[in-house]
Design an enzyme around this catalytic site. Structure first.
Site, PDB file in Angstrom:
ATOM      1  N   ALA A   1       0.820  -1.213   0.000  1.00 33.88           N
ATOM      2  CA  ALA A   1       0.000   0.000   0.000  1.00 33.88           C
ATOM      3  C   ALA A   1       0.853   1.262   0.000  1.00 33.88           C
ATOM      4  O   ALA A   1       1.854   1.347   0.702  1.00 33.88           O
ATOM      5  CB  ALA A   1      -0.914  -0.001   1.220  1.00 33.88           C
TER       6      ALA A   1
ATOM      7  N   HIS B   1      -4.843   4.554   7.222  1.00 28.25           N
ATOM      8  CA  HIS B   1      -3.429   4.961   7.257  1.00 28.25           C
ATOM      9  C   HIS B   1      -3.068   5.734   5.987  1.00 28.25           C
ATOM     10  O   HIS B   1      -2.481   6.824   6.043  1.00 28.25           O
ATOM     11  CB  HIS B   1      -2.552   3.713   7.402  1.00 28.25           C
ATOM     12  CG  HIS B   1      -1.079   3.980   7.299  1.00 28.25           C
ATOM     13  ND1 HIS B   1      -0.277   4.153   8.409  1.00 28.25           N
ATOM     14  CD2 HIS B   1      -0.264   4.108   6.225  1.00 28.25           C
ATOM     15  CE1 HIS B   1       0.970   4.376   8.014  1.00 28.25           C
ATOM     16  NE2 HIS B   1       1.012   4.348   6.689  1.00 28.25           N
ATOM     17  N   GLU B   2      -3.412   5.179   4.853  1.00 27.68           N
ATOM     18  CA  GLU B   2      -3.029   5.804   3.578  1.00 27.68           C
ATOM     19  C   GLU B   2      -3.722   7.146   3.389  1.00 27.68           C
ATOM     20  O   GLU B   2      -3.125   8.108   2.912  1.00 27.68           O
ATOM     21  CB  GLU B   2      -3.350   4.876   2.405  1.00 27.68           C
ATOM     22  CG  GLU B   2      -2.572   3.563   2.413  1.00 27.68           C
ATOM     23  CD  GLU B   2      -1.067   3.749   2.496  1.00 27.68           C
ATOM     24  OE1 GLU B   2      -0.564   4.789   2.030  1.00 27.68           O
ATOM     25  OE2 GLU B   2      -0.391   2.872   3.049  1.00 27.68           O
TER      26      GLU B   2
ATOM     27  N   HIS C   1      -1.905   9.986   4.933  1.00 27.77           N
ATOM     28  CA  HIS C   1      -0.853  10.569   4.099  1.00 27.77           C
ATOM     29  C   HIS C   1      -1.446  11.595   3.130  1.00 27.77           C
ATOM     30  O   HIS C   1      -0.916  12.681   2.950  1.00 27.77           O
ATOM     31  CB  HIS C   1      -0.166   9.478   3.272  1.00 27.77           C
ATOM     32  CG  HIS C   1       0.726   8.566   4.059  1.00 27.77           C
ATOM     33  ND1 HIS C   1       1.747   9.021   4.857  1.00 27.77           N
ATOM     34  CD2 HIS C   1       0.786   7.205   4.133  1.00 27.77           C
ATOM     35  CE1 HIS C   1       2.396   7.987   5.396  1.00 27.77           C
ATOM     36  NE2 HIS C   1       1.822   6.866   4.978  1.00 27.77           N
TER      37      HIS C   1
ATOM     38  N   HIS D   1      10.128  -2.677   2.364  1.00 26.49           N
ATOM     39  CA  HIS D   1      10.894  -1.446   2.550  1.00 26.49           C
ATOM     40  C   HIS D   1      12.391  -1.605   2.311  1.00 26.49           C
ATOM     41  O   HIS D   1      13.093  -0.609   2.163  1.00 26.49           O
ATOM     42  CB  HIS D   1      10.620  -0.884   3.944  1.00 26.49           C
ATOM     43  CG  HIS D   1       9.161  -0.628   4.178  1.00 26.49           C
ATOM     44  ND1 HIS D   1       8.227  -1.649   4.287  1.00 26.49           N
ATOM     45  CD2 HIS D   1       8.454   0.519   4.291  1.00 26.49           C
ATOM     46  CE1 HIS D   1       7.026  -1.133   4.463  1.00 26.49           C
ATOM     47  NE2 HIS D   1       7.133   0.177   4.469  1.00 26.49           N
TER      48      HIS D   1
ATOM     49  N   TYR E   1       8.259   4.329  11.310  1.00 30.42           N
ATOM     50  CA  TYR E   1       7.063   3.608  11.774  1.00 30.42           C
ATOM     51  C   TYR E   1       7.130   3.351  13.272  1.00 30.42           C
ATOM     52  O   TYR E   1       6.114   3.307  13.953  1.00 30.42           O
ATOM     53  CB  TYR E   1       6.895   2.289  11.016  1.00 30.42           C
ATOM     54  CG  TYR E   1       6.757   2.464   9.532  1.00 30.42           C
ATOM     55  CD1 TYR E   1       5.575   2.959   8.967  1.00 30.42           C
ATOM     56  CD2 TYR E   1       7.807   2.158   8.680  1.00 30.42           C
ATOM     57  CE1 TYR E   1       5.451   3.124   7.594  1.00 30.42           C
ATOM     58  CE2 TYR E   1       7.687   2.314   7.304  1.00 30.42           C
ATOM     59  CZ  TYR E   1       6.507   2.797   6.770  1.00 30.42           C
ATOM     60  OH  TYR E   1       6.388   2.960   5.410  1.00 30.42           O
TER      61      TYR E   1
HETATM   62  O1  X8Z Z   1       4.336   0.422   4.768  1.00 26.24           O
HETATM   63  C1  X8Z Z   1       3.392   0.759   5.467  1.00 26.24           C
HETATM   64  C2  X8Z Z   1       2.218   1.483   4.854  1.00 26.24           C
HETATM   65  C3  X8Z Z   1       2.634   2.402   3.783  1.00 26.24           C
HETATM   66  S1  X8Z Z   1       3.613   3.718   4.383  1.00 26.24           S
HETATM   67  C4  X8Z Z   1       1.254   0.480   4.293  1.00 26.24           C
HETATM   68  N1  X8Z Z   1       3.358   0.423   6.767  1.00 26.24           N
HETATM   69  C5  X8Z Z   1       4.427  -0.336   7.389  1.00 26.24           C
HETATM   70  C6  X8Z Z   1       4.467  -1.735   6.855  1.00 26.24           C
HETATM   71  O2  X8Z Z   1       3.502  -2.169   6.225  1.00 26.24           O
HETATM   72  O3  X8Z Z   1       5.459  -2.424   7.079  1.00 26.24           O
HETATM   73  C7  X8Z Z   1       2.313   0.778   7.710  1.00 26.24           C
HETATM   74  C8  X8Z Z   1       2.703   0.153   9.000  1.00 26.24           C
HETATM   75  C9  X8Z Z   1       4.106  -0.344   8.853  1.00 26.24           C
HETATM   76 ZN    ZN Z   2       2.528   5.014   5.491  1.00 24.93          ZN
END
Ligand code: X8Z
Ligand code: ZN
Length: 661
Positions: free
Chosen positions: A386, A415-416, A419, A544, A554
């Site tokens: 996402a 969450h999105e 942003h 990531h 986060y």
């Molecule tokens: O990557 C995200 C979002 C987009 S910034 C979906 N998150 C981290 C993950 O999924 O690892 C939100 C919580 C942690």
């Molecule tokens: Zn995010």
């Protein structure tokens, strides 16, 4: 692009770039020739020019990245890499030009803007054009490899291929030990080919970071917090110590339940570690899917959001089938299913938008609804992870998700949208200030709203049945939240503990995987049930890492969101226990929230935090206050059990000892 963008960051989604762009007409206005330093230009004029040039360049770069994330193939990767290459080269030119203004008179804003310029990309690029080209190509390839990741097994007619979404379905729903192990290990196999690229990626961004005056890329990431980078690292240690006891209690409780479910042998690994493939989540970062195993009181307060969303989907499917007349054939049935999936995803998103609108924020523009990706396309690979995108700094905002009707995706939508509402609120600022106060703020906005989704709120929107007011119901509600928020905390820390070590060389390539699992053991208390040697590259199986999105944000967000929540509750006049508060529909809370968003990155985050909360420090006090009832309950449950775990020999990390006990 993605959220946060700009600055430092870069993006989640696509990665590379980060930036943001403009309210003018798109790329046509981009200056054709490389920007040269203008003679006679003052510092303030320089900053104004850079802001204009960013606005002009930004839409084209975001468009290239959007295409490469929503239509993965060699062509879109090439275009995205080239766009990113141009962007990073231009960024290096600006940074170089900015040096001419060191020590010269300029406004406070210009000083800050020039400082932010250096931190604008999380992917500092070497000046050498050949290396820059290589870096952009590798970055696009890594992200593409993640998005297209597919695990196949079997031969001939037995051959079965699954992507992340389907493998996650197994972890979410199956309680078959072997099926979960297969799904978990299968997904991790897709990262093996990333290892060489990642190793080279690290060399290249380190070179770029050194040319900018940082010791390495990790040191650069730590410099983005309006404080001394070492003090920042120490701050994250302090915050972790604040919440570690709560996590250890939750860990202890979960382990006991796993042992009851899978047996004493299979319910844990080694000295008290949780088996990685049994936590309901590919990375053990959110344990919410283990509700069936971890639910404290059966039937006390039914918060079965996933069940409610599934029913909504079934209803939509029924209607779509009905429209197709009696006895629809397989093709009509298939089309009805797609239609119902898309409709359900949009309805979930409307529900999220409704919360923001109830705070006095605007509806999302119609282009949002037309251009976003709500469900996984069938005809091509996409990056399903996402993300939220500001395409042009002028209202073209989008989300890119592969939404399914379950609780986790439902809260991810909130969450999105956080942003996007941040983006829209600061769009009037100069591009260099169009970012979160720090990157943790950006990640915390939507999550703050999720905290306000109390059982009463969920009942009021008809998603769950009337809620009972018992102690059991309270503990259930707290557990539901803790499985998402508390379980996450050590994960939020360990990813960049790994990357900081990789960037500074204390984790060399021949220890990439070993160090990963040492950190997983030390912070999360989880372990794989089979050896994971250096023939694997397990970090690459987490978005990531190939996407190069810094992760400490986060961890910060998971503390900040409780601080924001508490302040907004106060603004809404809430009295009584924190966990009972929702500020849905409260204009004053909305006003305070929006005021923070509009500040963007125009001042140090400490000042922005103070305006909302009265404090200049990130602090876990609000988390602990929120979870006080659960923590007490967990202590009772765990009484007499020996909690903690033995993380094994010599951990590579930077701070204290492995938790045990
Ligand atoms: O990557 C995200 C979002 C987009 S910034 C979906 N998150 C981290 C993950 O999924 O690892 C939100 C919580 C942690
Ligand atoms: Zn995010």
């Amino acid at each position: 692009m993605k959220h946060r963008h700009l600055l430092l960051s870069l993006a989640i989604g696509a990665s590379l770039l980060s930036l943001s762009a403009c309210r003018k007409e798109p790329a046509a206005e981009a200056p054709a020739a490389p920007a040269a330093a203008r003679s006679g230009e003052t510092a303030d004029q320089f900053v104004a020019r850079v802001n204009d040039e960013i606005r002009a360049m930004y839409p084209e770069i975001s468009a290239a990245q959007w295409l490469s994330s929503t239509y993965i193939n060699d062509d879109s990767q090439l275009v995205a890499a080239k766009a990113n290459e141009r962007w990073l080269a231009r960024l290096n030119e600006w940074i170089e030009q900015a040096r001419a203004f060191e020590g010269q008179p300029m406004s406070e804003d210009s000083k800050r803007a020039i400082g932010l310029l250096k931190l604008m990309s999380a992917m500092p690029a070497p000046r050498d054009p050949a290396k820059l080209e290589e870096l952009a190509r590798i970055a696009a390839r890594l992200e593409g490899a993640y998005g297209a990741g597919t695990y196949c097994k079997g031969e001939g007619a037995q051959r079965q291929c699954r992507q992340l979404g389907e493998l996650e379905d197994v972890l979410r729903s199956s309680r078959d030990y072997e099926a979960q192990l297969d799904a978990w290990a299968g997904w991790h196999s897709i990262a093996v080919p990333m290892r060489q690229d990642y190793q080279r990626f690290v060399e290249l961004v380190n070179e770029g970071a050194r040319e900018l005056g940082y010791a390495d890329a990790g040191a650069m990431w730590r410099s983005a917090y309006d404080m001394d980078p070492d003090a920042f690292a120490a701050e994250t240690d302090r915050l972790w110590e604040q919440v570690r006891p709560l996590y250890e209690q939750l860990h202890c409780y979960a382990r006991e339940k796993l042992k009851q479910t899978y047996g004493v042998e299979k319910g844990q690994v080694g000295e008290g570690l949780l088996p990685a493939h049994l936590m309901g989540n590919m990375w053990q970062q959110d344990w919410g899917n283990l509700w069936d195993i971890l639910q404290p009181y059966r039937g006390a307060g039914s918060l079965d959001i996933t069940g409610a969303l599934e029913r909504q989907y079934q209803q939509n499917l029924g209607a779509a089938l009905h429209q197709r007349g009696p006895n629809p054939g397989p093709r009509a049935r298939f089309e009805a299913e797609r239609e119902a999936q898309l409709l359900t995803a949009r309805q979930m998103t409307e529900r999220a938008q409704d919360f923001y609108v109830s705070l006095g924020m605007p509806k999302l523009p119609s282009s949002y609804w037309e251009k976003s990706q709500f469900i996984k396309p069938l005809d091509r690979d996409v990056v399903c992870h996402a993300s939220a995108w500001d395409m042009d700094m002028a209202g073209d905002v989008r989300t890119k998700m592969c939404i399914k009707p379950n609780e986790e995706d439902f809260t991810t939508i909130y969450h999105e949208l956080g942003h996007l509402y941040y983006d829209l609120a600061y769009n009037p600022l100069p591009p260099l200030f169009q970012n979160g106060a720090n990157d943790g703020f950006h990640e915390a906005i939507g999550d703050t709203i999720v905290l306000a989704m109390t059982p009463k709120y969920l009942e009021s929107i008809g998603l769950v049945q009337a809620q009972s007011q018992s102690r059991e119901a309270l503990i259930n509600a707290q557990m539901r939240m803790a499985l998402a928020k508390v379980a996450f905390l050590p994960f939020g820390l360990m990813i960049d503990r790994w990357r900081w070590g990789v960037f500074d060389g204390s984790i060399p390539p021949d220890r990439y995987n070993q160090a990963w699992w040492e950190l997983k053991a030390r912070y999360q208390g989880v372990a794989p049930v089979q050896p994971r040697g250096e023939e694997f590259f397990d970090p690459g199986a987490k978005y990531h890492v190939p996407g190069n999105t810094p992760y400490t944000r986060y961890f910060l967000a998971h503390l900040l969101q409780f601080q924001f929540y508490k302040s907004l509750c106060q603004a809404a006049g809430h009295t009584g226990p924190l966990y009972e508060c929702t500020f849905y529909g409260n204009a004053e809370a909305g006003r305070r929230f929006q005021a923070m968003l509009q500040k963007g990155a125009s001042q140090p985050w400490q000042a922005t935090l103070k305006e909302l909360t009265g404090s200049e420090q990130i602090d876990a006090g609000a988390v602990l206050e929120y979870f006080a009832p659960l923590q007490e309950w967990l202590q009772q449950q765990n009484q007499g059990k020996s909690c903690g775990w033995q993380a094994g020999p010599a951990s590579p990390a930077r701070d204290g000892d492995a938790p045990e006990a």
